[in-house]
Design a protein around this motif. Structure first.
Motif, PDB file in Angstrom:
ATOM      1  N   VAL A  17      28.773  12.784  10.972  1.00 62.32           N
ATOM      2  CA  VAL A  17      28.420  13.827  10.009  1.00 62.32           C
ATOM      3  C   VAL A  17      29.573  14.811   9.812  1.00 62.32           C
ATOM      4  CG1 VAL A  17      26.762  15.632   9.406  1.00 62.32           C
ATOM      5  CG2 VAL A  17      26.012  13.605  10.688  1.00 62.32           C
ATOM      6  N   ILE A  18      29.875  15.085   8.545  1.00 57.22           N
ATOM      7  CA  ILE A  18      30.993  15.947   8.162  1.00 57.22           C
ATOM      8  C   ILE A  18      30.483  17.136   7.364  1.00 57.22           C
ATOM      9  CG2 ILE A  18      33.141  16.074   6.847  1.00 57.22           C
ATOM     10  CD1 ILE A  18      33.487  13.077   7.330  1.00 57.22           C
ATOM     11  N   GLY A  19      31.016  18.318   7.667  1.00 58.17           N
ATOM     12  CA  GLY A  19      30.731  19.527   6.894  1.00 58.17           C
ATOM     13  C   GLY A  19      31.950  19.928   6.096  1.00 58.17           C
ATOM     14  N   GLY A  20      31.771  20.128   4.814  1.00 58.76           N
ATOM     15  CA  GLY A  20      32.894  20.446   3.937  1.00 58.76           C
ATOM     16  C   GLY A  20      33.181  21.938   3.879  1.00 58.76           C
ATOM     17  N   VAL A  21      34.272  22.361   4.498  1.00 56.60           N
ATOM     18  CA  VAL A  21      34.672  23.768   4.487  1.00 56.60           C
ATOM     19  C   VAL A  21      35.410  24.117   3.201  1.00 56.60           C
ATOM     20  CG1 VAL A  21      36.123  25.497   5.628  1.00 56.60           C
ATOM     21  CG2 VAL A  21      34.717  23.941   6.991  1.00 56.60           C
ATOM     22  N   GLY A  22      36.264  23.217   2.731  1.00 57.11           N
ATOM     23  CA  GLY A  22      36.951  23.477   1.476  1.00 57.11           C
ATOM     24  C   GLY A  22      38.372  23.968   1.662  1.00 57.11           C
ATOM     25  N   HIS A  23      38.762  24.961   0.852  1.00 54.58           N
ATOM     26  CA  HIS A  23      40.160  25.334   0.691  1.00 54.58           C
ATOM     27  C   HIS A  23      40.407  26.826   0.945  1.00 54.58           C
ATOM     28  CE1 HIS A  23      39.915  21.554  -1.484  1.00 54.58           C
ATOM     29  NE2 HIS A  23      39.072  22.110  -2.344  1.00 54.58           N
ATOM     30  N   ILE A  24      41.671  27.173   1.101  1.00 50.68           N
ATOM     31  CA  ILE A  24      42.128  28.571   1.073  1.00 50.68           C
ATOM     32  C   ILE A  24      43.126  28.747  -0.071  1.00 50.68           C
ATOM     33  CG2 ILE A  24      43.323  30.416   2.298  1.00 50.68           C
ATOM     34  CD1 ILE A  24      42.212  29.320   4.921  1.00 50.68           C
ATOM     35  N   TRP A  25      44.252  28.040  -0.009  1.00 53.96           N
ATOM     36  CA  TRP A  25      45.272  28.134  -1.051  1.00 53.96           C
ATOM     37  C   TRP A  25      44.711  27.776  -2.430  1.00 53.96           C
ATOM     38  CZ3 TRP A  25      49.681  29.342  -3.301  1.00 53.96           C
ATOM     39  CH2 TRP A  25      50.264  28.483  -4.245  1.00 53.96           C
ATOM     40  N   GLU A  26      43.989  26.657  -2.513  1.00 48.58           N
ATOM     41  CA  GLU A  26      43.483  26.239  -3.814  1.00 48.58           C
ATOM     42  C   GLU A  26      42.480  27.236  -4.381  1.00 48.58           C
ATOM     43  OE1 GLU A  26      42.487  22.101  -4.622  1.00 48.58           O
ATOM     44  OE2 GLU A  26      43.428  21.569  -2.714  1.00 48.58           O
ATOM     45  N   ASN A  27      41.573  27.718  -3.554  1.00 46.24           N
ATOM     46  CA  ASN A  27      40.633  28.730  -4.037  1.00 46.24           C
ATOM     47  C   ASN A  27      41.365  29.974  -4.520  1.00 46.24           C
ATOM     48  OD1 ASN A  27      38.483  27.092  -3.446  1.00 46.24           O
ATOM     49  ND2 ASN A  27      37.836  28.213  -1.627  1.00 46.24           N
ATOM     50  N   ALA A  28      42.396  30.372  -3.765  1.00 44.32           N
ATOM     51  CA  ALA A  28      43.114  31.603  -4.104  1.00 44.32           C
ATOM     52  C   ALA A  28      43.826  31.494  -5.443  1.00 44.32           C
ATOM     53  CB  ALA A  28      44.105  31.949  -2.991  1.00 44.32           C
ATOM     54  N   TRP A  29      44.605  30.424  -5.640  1.00 40.51           N
ATOM     55  CA  TRP A  29      45.344  30.353  -6.911  1.00 40.51           C
ATOM     56  C   TRP A  29      44.417  30.063  -8.083  1.00 40.51           C
ATOM     57  CZ3 TRP A  29      45.422  26.328 -10.245  1.00 40.51           C
ATOM     58  CH2 TRP A  29      45.341  24.997  -9.776  1.00 40.51           C
ATOM     59  N   GLN A  30      43.274  29.455  -7.809  1.00 46.42           N
ATOM     60  CA  GLN A  30      42.333  29.213  -8.897  1.00 46.42           C
ATOM     61  C   GLN A  30      41.518  30.461  -9.257  1.00 46.42           C
ATOM     62  OE1 GLN A  30      40.135  25.553  -8.165  1.00 46.42           O
ATOM     63  NE2 GLN A  30      42.031  24.455  -7.762  1.00 46.42           N
ATOM     64  N   ILE A  31      41.696  31.522  -8.493  1.00 47.36           N
ATOM     65  CA  ILE A  31      41.148  32.828  -8.858  1.00 47.36           C
ATOM     66  C   ILE A  31      42.191  33.646  -9.627  1.00 47.36           C
ATOM     67  CG2 ILE A  31      40.305  35.045  -7.967  1.00 47.36           C
ATOM     68  CD1 ILE A  31      39.163  33.521  -5.575  1.00 47.36           C
ATOM     69  N   THR A  32      43.405  33.632  -9.143  1.00 46.31           N
ATOM     70  CA  THR A  32      44.435  34.526  -9.689  1.00 46.31           C
ATOM     71  C   THR A  32      45.363  33.849 -10.700  1.00 46.31           C
ATOM     72  OG1 THR A  32      46.060  33.982  -7.979  1.00 46.31           O
ATOM     73  CG2 THR A  32      44.508  35.764  -7.491  1.00 46.31           C
ATOM     74  N   SER A  33      45.458  32.549 -10.678  1.00 43.31           N
ATOM     75  CA  SER A  33      46.434  31.664 -11.315  1.00 43.31           C
ATOM     76  C   SER A  33      47.549  31.415 -10.295  1.00 43.31           C
ATOM     77  CB  SER A  33      47.018  32.190 -12.622  1.00 43.31           C
ATOM     78  OG  SER A  33      48.082  33.094 -12.400  1.00 43.31           O
ATOM     79  N   MET A  34      48.114  30.227 -10.348  1.00 47.30           N
ATOM     80  CA  MET A  34      49.171  29.888  -9.408  1.00 47.30           C
ATOM     81  C   MET A  34      50.407  30.756  -9.621  1.00 47.30           C
ATOM     82  SD  MET A  34      50.928  26.188  -8.479  1.00 47.30           S
ATOM     83  CE  MET A  34      49.352  25.445  -8.055  1.00 47.30           C
ATOM     84  N   GLU A  35      50.720  31.031 -10.891  1.00 48.79           N
ATOM     85  CA  GLU A  35      51.898  31.850 -11.167  1.00 48.79           C
ATOM     86  C   GLU A  35      51.768  33.225 -10.527  1.00 48.79           C
ATOM     87  OE1 GLU A  35      51.472  28.847 -14.472  1.00 48.79           O
ATOM     88  OE2 GLU A  35      50.144  30.145 -13.322  1.00 48.79           O
ATOM     89  N   LYS A  36      50.610  33.859 -10.696  1.00 53.04           N
ATOM     90  CA  LYS A  36      50.428  35.200 -10.137  1.00 53.04           C
ATOM     91  C   LYS A  36      50.466  35.174  -8.613  1.00 53.04           C
ATOM     92  CE  LYS A  36      47.143  39.016  -9.643  1.00 53.04           C
ATOM     93  NZ  LYS A  36      48.213  39.986  -9.370  1.00 53.04           N
ATOM     94  N   LEU A  37      49.788  34.216  -7.995  1.00 48.50           N
ATOM     95  CA  LEU A  37      49.765  34.174  -6.537  1.00 48.50           C
ATOM     96  C   LEU A  37      51.166  33.946  -5.972  1.00 48.50           C
ATOM     97  CD1 LEU A  37      48.102  34.358  -3.978  1.00 48.50           C
ATOM     98  CD2 LEU A  37      47.635  31.899  -4.164  1.00 48.50           C
ATOM     99  N   MET A  38      51.922  33.042  -6.582  1.00 52.26           N
ATOM    100  CA  MET A  38      53.288  32.805  -6.120  1.00 52.26           C
ATOM    101  C   MET A  38      54.139  34.071  -6.264  1.00 52.26           C
ATOM    102  SD  MET A  38      54.028  29.643  -5.039  1.00 52.26           S
ATOM    103  CE  MET A  38      53.842  27.883  -5.294  1.00 52.26           C
ATOM    104  N   MET A  39      54.001  34.758  -7.403  1.00 54.34           N
ATOM    105  CA  MET A  39      54.763  35.986  -7.601  1.00 54.34           C
ATOM    106  C   MET A  39      54.298  37.081  -6.644  1.00 54.34           C
ATOM    107  SD  MET A  39      57.111  35.384  -9.760  1.00 54.34           S
ATOM    108  CE  MET A  39      57.646  37.066 -10.109  1.00 54.34           C
ATOM    109  N   ASP A  40      52.989  37.115  -6.363  1.00 52.92           N
ATOM    110  CA  ASP A  40      52.468  38.130  -5.439  1.00 52.92           C
ATOM    111  C   ASP A  40      53.003  37.937  -4.027  1.00 52.92           C
ATOM    112  OD1 ASP A  40      51.095  39.399  -7.434  1.00 52.92           O
ATOM    113  OD2 ASP A  40      49.119  38.625  -6.886  1.00 52.92           O
TER     114      ASP A  40
END
Length: 333
Positions: A122-145
């Motif tokens: 049995v597996i529990g899906g925790v998901g992401h950190i980086w992907e969730n973050a850039w998909q909130i802010t945009s990758m360009e903004k997160l990289m610049m931040d």
């Protein structure tokens, strides 16, 4: 040797039409089953974060990422709720998801017990950190931040990390065998960011998630996925306690993966999905055998996975599943 295959929506539809079955895991006798949190009962008013509106057919994730209808197969276009944010104060006003209400996770213990009784891993899906973050802010903004507004980058990453700490701990408390984590942090030939940038911003946050989970269940298995060439950070993942890495064979190279991983960490190898549409069943059989011989050991350490996109013919899907079944007992011969 555990194995499994994932189907895109078009392939899932084809599978159902040809077999009359809706569950590939049961049809092909997979080894794993997943559990997850229930969705929220209330949906925020996302119009405040998308003042220009969104096209008909758009769905919005729990983190506010807009998935706008695309023009090819199951792919969509993304829009980002915080793309115009300029301060931590604005970020604090964001309707962050809340995973802590009991109705979202109180079922996990019973569900895990039921699946264990049926013989599933049995597996529990925790998901992401980086992907969730850039998909909130945009990758360009997160990289610049990272460079210009590190307080904003840290705030978003920390909020998401705390969510994943809670989710990972609850899965561990519920008794899952493994938690599934990961971020796509690489491209075909190299990482999206310098490995040291990953080590500064993401490694300690993931380590915090895994530490919390292992405090609840010390023998918990930790699975980490990333697309692209992540061979530079696999030793870091092992250092942080990852038991299973899920790299792509074409991006990382079979010989390179053998050098970095064999005998050190279990490899849940993403077989060559770029070959699947064009190869013959014999090519596929040879590919699976080659990977088993290069990465497997009699003691274990190899898990084979295959993702089948819409352009993979059914005969090749059948060949993939047959080869996975054929070679799963290779070291028992």
């Amino acid at each position: 040797m555990p194995s499994g295959a994932g189907f895109t929506p078009a392939i899932q539809k084809l599978f159902e039409e040809k077999t009359g079955c809706k569950n590939p895991a049961e049809y092909f006798d997979y080894d794993t089953a997943g559990v997850g949190f229930k969705g929220p009962r209330e949906t925020p008013d996302w119009s405040v974060w998308y003042p220009d509106g969104l096209p008909e057919g758009t769905s919005i994730s729990e983190y506010g990422t807009a998935h706008k209808p695309g023009t090819f197969e199951h792919f969509w276009q993304l829009d980002f709720p915080m793309k115009r944010v300029t301060s931590v104060g604005e970020m604090e006003q964001f309707p962050w998801p809340d995973f802590t209400p009991a109705y979202r996770h109180e079922h996990l213990e019973a569900e895990v017990a039921r699946l264990h009784e049926q013989g599933w891993y049995v597996i529990g899906g925790v998901g992401h950190i980086w992907e969730n973050a850039w998909q909130i802010t945009s990758m360009e903004k997160l990289m610049m931040d990272f460079l210009e507004c590190p307080d904003q980058a840290a705030y978003v990453l920390d909020r998401i990390t705390e969510d994943q700490v809670f989710r990972a701990r609850r899965y561990a408390e519920a008794g899952v065998d493994q938690i599934l984590c990961g971020d796509d942090v690489a491209m075909q030939h190299k990482m999206m960011m310098h490995p040291n940038t990953w080590r500064e911003w993401l490694k300690p946050r993931w380590a915090k998630v895994w530490k919390a989970a292992r405090e609840a269940k010390p023998d918990l298995q930790i699975f980490y996925h990333s697309d692209g060439n992540v061979s530079d950070i696999i030793p870091d993942l092992i250092e942080c306690g990852v038991n299973v890495v899920n790299p792509q064979v074409r991006a990382n190279g079979l010989d390179n993966l053998a050098r970095v991983c064999r005998g050190k960490v279990c490899v849940a190898l993403d077989l060559d999905r770029q070959m699947f549409p064009f190869g013959t069943p014999a090519d596929i059989d040879a590919h699976v055998r080659e990977t088993v011989e290069a990465l497997g050991l009699p003691e274990g350490g190899l898990w084979l996975t295959a993702e089948c996109a819409p352009d993979v013919p059914l005969r090749n899907i059948e060949a993939i599943c047959e080869a996975l079944e054929r070679y799963r007992g290779h070291f028992r011969e």
